[in-house]
Scaffold this active site. Structure first.
Site, PDB file in Angstrom:
ATOM      1  N   CYS A 237       0.821  -1.219   0.000  1.00 43.97           N
ATOM      2  CA  CYS A 237       0.000   0.000   0.000  1.00 43.97           C
ATOM      3  C   CYS A 237       0.850   1.262   0.000  1.00 43.97           C
ATOM      4  O   CYS A 237       0.690   2.132  -0.838  1.00 43.97           O
ATOM      5  CB  CYS A 237      -0.939   0.007   1.204  1.00 43.97           C
ATOM      6  SG  CYS A 237      -2.204  -1.261   1.096  1.00 43.97           S
ATOM      7  N   HIS A 238       1.742   1.369   0.974  1.00 39.73           N
ATOM      8  CA  HIS A 238       2.508   2.606   1.091  1.00 39.73           C
ATOM      9  C   HIS A 238       3.996   2.345   1.226  1.00 39.73           C
ATOM     10  O   HIS A 238       4.749   3.209   1.644  1.00 39.73           O
ATOM     11  CB  HIS A 238       1.989   3.443   2.259  1.00 39.73           C
ATOM     12  CG  HIS A 238       0.512   3.689   2.176  1.00 39.73           C
ATOM     13  ND1 HIS A 238      -0.404   2.918   2.844  1.00 39.73           N
ATOM     14  CD2 HIS A 238      -0.196   4.565   1.458  1.00 39.73           C
ATOM     15  CE1 HIS A 238      -1.623   3.335   2.546  1.00 39.73           C
ATOM     16  NE2 HIS A 238      -1.528   4.328   1.711  1.00 39.73           N
TER      17      HIS A 238
END
Lengths: 175, 422
Positions: free
Chosen positions: A139-140
């Site tokens: 995701c990040h």
């Protein structure tokens, strides 16, 4: 008798304050069930009872994923190389300093059990990915090592450890 | 101005009604004879478009609720059934899903218009703040609606966004558990999101009523930013504003229909056609386009708590805009420097939207950080300082002077307004 601006509190003032206090207390008490109903209900809590996991089928270097309380739990059968990599780290330089020994049970260095939820915003990191051969969150971009410790990216903390114990050398109970 | 200044009911029924509930008179004074500045341009038609889009979302949403099942085992299938089996279900769902995008598009244009023409300044601060509250309600409602189809993006959007609250020290984790109603996003979460997604649009309707009320107390701003001074400066709402609003609404509906009928999935993530799976996070998760600028700000900051704070601040800072902009001159037409900073701000917002859809690595992060700095500096540094140092252009004496005489004075030249540097 009434006075236009009496400094002395009257009995009517007392009644106003007493009435308002009761109403305020009643309103606050009404909020309790309205807020509490949103917390996990009895069946959800009951479904979060401990689970037992048999470790015998997990091969050297394999990671399995089990669910406890709706959370994915990674059980990682670490190889010798992975254990050494996890142990030979300058702990002081880590964002969330923690030695590998604090993240496994004594005498069970090869078994690493952790909650597979990124401490940034709750995505599921992918095992055996990233520069440290640990976990990588798609995701990040948070990177964890083979001990599940945060090494790069926005996550603030190491991957959390669930409460668990060894029932025998080949069986654990999570919860 | 044409028409009667006060409402005179034509039928016996409306005369009977007017003495009991004067709703005819309220509509007449608010939407027929209501004086609007004669120089309003097409950027002023987006309020009406937004009201229309709110209506579209409520009507299609109520109908979709008749066919949708808010239960983790059935939610995804019930949406597919709407698409395949329900009569015109595909149309209603595409109208609702694309309608959300159109709603946000119109809202952002509406806000940029307000910023360009200084519509938030005295005496319209409360009007502007109600607008910021509406944006916040739209963001929450849109997010909860996105969770309902229970696809992969729905599930992980719910996880990531509720986890923003875990950044709060000490009480973060209990708050997240409370929001979920469990130890992870699950059926209780879906149920409550459905309940609130149905409720909040009606809260929006309520705040819209306040927004329009505040608008009708202060009156509309206009492209010159000079208040109407005489009857010559205004025209009646009907037919002038009604026709102008209707025309652009029709144009807007062409764009809306083009998306709905030709590229209905263009704005939707393909991953959301995969049923929710709590064990696997999609490799590239992004929110809907209308949240991307805020998402880019969140990711630009390498610290979880500060990233979440910046995300919240980027929206809340809008509420303080009336006091951060210190210039007495409203319209950017007469503020040559502000106009340039404004357009850079627009580019930065669009740029952040583009960056929010890119993976958080390399130069994307660097540019996102530069843009984030500009976003906040625009409000906290540029606007307060600019009001003190900018040399503004002379304002026209009145609206009619600026539109009827091409800016040449009608009669004697009036002194420039207080605060304007000539």
């Amino acid at each position: 008798m009434t006075t236009m601006s009496s400094a002395e509190p009257t009995r009517r003032d007392f009644l106003y304050i007493a009435t308002a206090s009761v109403a305020a207390f009643g309103a606050a008490a009404t909020l309790v069930p309205l807020i509490a109903q949103m917390n996990p209900d009895a069946s959800t809590i009951a479904a979060g009872a401990p689970i037992e996991v048999d470790l015998t089928p997990i091969a050297d270097g394999q990671v399995i994923k089990v669910f406890w309380r709706g959370k994915p739990i990674y059980v990682n059968h670490r190889t010798k190389k992975q254990i050494e990599e996890a142990q030979n780290v300058d702990v002081a330089k880590l964002p969330d300093p923690q030695p590998d020994s604090a993240r496994v049970k004594p005498g069970h260095d090869q078994w690493q059990v952790l909650i597979g939820i990124c401490t940034h915003l709750g995505c599921i990191p992918i095992a055996h990915q990233g520069p440290y051969d640990g976990y990588f969150c798609p995701c990040h971009g948070s990177v964890y090592d083979t001990s599940g410790r945060i090494r790069q990216g926005p996550a603030p903390l190491n991957l959390a450890l669930p409460p668990y114990e060894f029932l025998s050398d080949t069986k654990i109970r999570i919860g | 101005m044409s028409g009667h200044p006060t409402y005179q009911p034509q039928s016996a029924f409306m005369r009977w009604m007017e003495r009991r509930l004067p709703i005819g008179g309220l509509i007449y004074s608010s939407f027929v004879v209501y004086p609007t500045p004669r120089n309003l341009n097409y950027w002023w038609t987006f309020g009406g478009i937004l009201a229309f889009m709110l209506g579209v979302q409520i009507v299609t949403g109520v109908v979709l609720a008749m066919h949708y099942t808010p239960q983790v085992d059935f939610a995804f299938d019930s949406v597919e059934r709407i698409m395949r089996d329900v009569n015109y279900g595909w149309l209603l769902r595409y109208l609702h899903a694309t309608g959300a995008s159109m709603f946000f598009l119109a809202a952002y244009i509406h806000m940029f218009r307000g910023m360009y023409y200084g519509s938030y300044k005295d005496p319209r601060e409360v009007l502007w703040i109600l607008g910021v509250i509406l944006l916040l309600l739209m963001i929450i409602t849109g997010f909860m609606g996105y969770v309902l189809p229970w696809g992969q993006m729905s599930f992980w959007a719910a996880t990531v966004i509720t986890n923003l609250f875990s950044a709060i020290p000490l009480v973060g984790e209990p708050i997240v558990t409370w929001l979920w109603g469990g130890y992870a996003v699950g059926n209780p979460t879906l149920n409550r999101f459905y309940s609130l997604h149905y409720l909040l649009p009606f809260v929006i309707v309520g705040v819209v009523v306040l927004h329009i009320w505040a608008l009708h107390v202060a009156g509309q701003n206009n492209p010159t930013g000079v208040e109407p001074k005489s009857e010559e400066d205004t025209v009646a709402f009907t037919p002038y504003a009604t026709i102008k609003d209707s025309f652009l609404l029709a144009v807007f509906c062409i764009l809306f229909a083009w998306f709905v009928f030709y590229i209905p999935n263009f704005l939707l993530a393909p991953d959301n056609y995969i049923p929710a799976n709590p064990a696997v996070t999609p490799t590239h998760i992004v929110p809907e386009w209308y949240y991307l600028p805020f998402y880019a700000i969140l990711r630009a900051i390498p610290n979880k708590l500060f990233g979440v704070m910046a995300l919240g601040a980027s929206i809340l800072i809008l509420a303080f805009l009336p006091w951060l902009d210190t210039s007495k001159v409203r319209s950017a037409r007469y503020r040559p420097l502000y106009r340039q900073f404004f357009w850079v701000f627009v580019i930065v917002c669009v740029g952040l939207g583009w960056l929010g859809g890119k993976p958080p690595e390399g130069n994307y992060v660097l540019i996102a950080r530069i843009f984030t700095v500009y976003y906040f500096a625009f409000f906290l540094v540029i606007l307060p300082v600019l009001g003190k140092v900018e040399r503004t252009k002379p304002l026209p004496n009145s609206i009619s002077e600026s539109v009827l005489r091409e800016g040449k004075p009608i009669g004697a030249q009036a002194p420039p307004p207080a605060g304007a540097k000539v």
